[in-house]
Design an enzyme around this catalytic site. Sequence first.
Site, PDB file in Angstrom:
ATOM      1  N   HIS A  18       1.045  -1.190  -0.412  1.00 47.41           N
ATOM      2  CA  HIS A  18       0.211  -0.065  -0.248  1.00 47.41           C
ATOM      3  C   HIS A  18       0.789   0.814  -0.336  1.00 47.41           C
ATOM      4  O   HIS A  18       0.740   2.154  -0.506  1.00 47.41           O
ATOM      5  CB  HIS A  18      -0.879   0.376   1.270  1.00 47.41           C
ATOM      6  CG  HIS A  18      -2.213  -0.690   1.119  1.00 47.41           C
ATOM      7  ND1 HIS A  18      -3.475   0.054   0.867  1.00 47.41           N
ATOM      8  CD2 HIS A  18      -2.138  -2.433   0.965  1.00 47.41           C
ATOM      9  CE1 HIS A  18      -3.804  -1.413   0.315  1.00 47.41           C
ATOM     10  NE2 HIS A  18      -4.011  -2.355   0.561  1.00 47.41           N
ATOM     11  N   SER A  41       5.152   7.201   2.509  1.00 47.57           N
ATOM     12  CA  SER A  41       4.404   8.003   3.229  1.00 47.57           C
ATOM     13  C   SER A  41       3.171   7.939   3.855  1.00 47.57           C
ATOM     14  O   SER A  41       2.317   9.132   4.368  1.00 47.57           O
ATOM     15  CB  SER A  41       4.133   9.181   1.689  1.00 47.57           C
ATOM     16  OG  SER A  41       3.508   7.987   0.643  1.00 47.57           O
ATOM     17  N   SER A 100      -1.257 -15.809   0.244  1.00 48.21           N
ATOM     18  CA  SER A 100      -0.700 -17.277   0.620  1.00 48.21           C
ATOM     19  C   SER A 100      -0.541 -17.128   2.239  1.00 48.21           C
ATOM     20  O   SER A 100      -1.354 -18.203   3.025  1.00 48.21           O
ATOM     21  CB  SER A 100       0.420 -17.765  -0.026  1.00 48.21           C
ATOM     22  OG  SER A 100       1.484 -17.655   0.665  1.00 48.21           O
TER      23      SER A 100
END
Length: 365
Positions: free
Chosen positions: A72, A92, A202
């Site tokens: 992300h 960030s 997984s």
Amino acid sequence: MPLGSLVVISALVCATSAALTRRAVPCPDGVHSATHPACCALYPIVDHIQQNLFDGGECDDEVHESLRLTFHDAIGFSLSQGPSGGGGADGSIMSFSDTELQFSANGGLDDIVKMQEQCLSECGGNGVVSPGDFIQLAGAVGVSNCPGAPRLKFLLGRPNATAPAPDKLVPAPTDSTDVIFARFADAGFNTDEVVALLASHSIASSKVLNPSMVGAPFDTTPELFDTQFFVEELLRPRGFHGTELQSGQTDSPIEGEMRIMSDSLIARDSRTSCTWQSFINNQARMADAFGQAMAKLAVLGQDTSKMIDCSEVIPQPKSLPVEHSQSVFPPGFSNADVEQACSATPFPKLSTLPGPVTPVPPVPS
């Protein structure tokens, strides 16, 4: 062959060999060694991460969330938008958490961001690693706790983020494959690399997708980095008739297991179905592809010529237990339950685990 050509070839071979051979030197602690002095300062940080973030080296919920955080943070990067399209793997999401954690796609990451901020402060990492470095370091260390995982690379030297990443750069579970593949292409990834990155599922579990299924794993072995996710995603639903339970979630035939729409679509898309199937019963192929894709993800937006390769500080993961070295069908399932998506090659013949069909327990938080 002329002598001059032989000399040139010999010189190239020697240069290549020298580039590939990195000589380790002892660290001041008298215990470790490193190929660059700057890497020595990372060993106590790694020890602190293992003991305080990952409970002494477990492949647990914090590992799953730390790996999710690496993605992300890094995917906040756009080739088409240029400098305004985010700094990639720059930390960030931690440095500007007040902004980025408000993005809907980053839901559920608040806790792991706070835990990593505290860990960074307590381990003496401030001034040694940037937030961007720490996020990728913690992700690589965490993955090393999961048997079967590759040993991920780690490069040191990400500068501090100067602005938050723009919103809408993290693919959503409700996105179509066209949207997902376009978003990844804009970050520099092809469709095979998208499938490789999904090997992270997984060892994944759900946080916010369905409040009634918090901790639901994406396969039956979330403590292992194995190929079961790629098998179980292709099992057709039983009894639910594919009914969508909640936005972004589709029905898994295995009670207690989470299945998200985007995974289901990518597993069955003609552009990716054969790559998806190729990982089934081929642990080495999956692990290698994931390691290469993660190495690329971890330095998105960064100038690697100014970074230091400190991969030796990442612990060596354990091998899979022998009983998990081959892909299998969960109890009660067989090839008859597979939704064959790859037309180029037959689906592998797998054995079925004995025993009754039982619900998959949630991953403890």
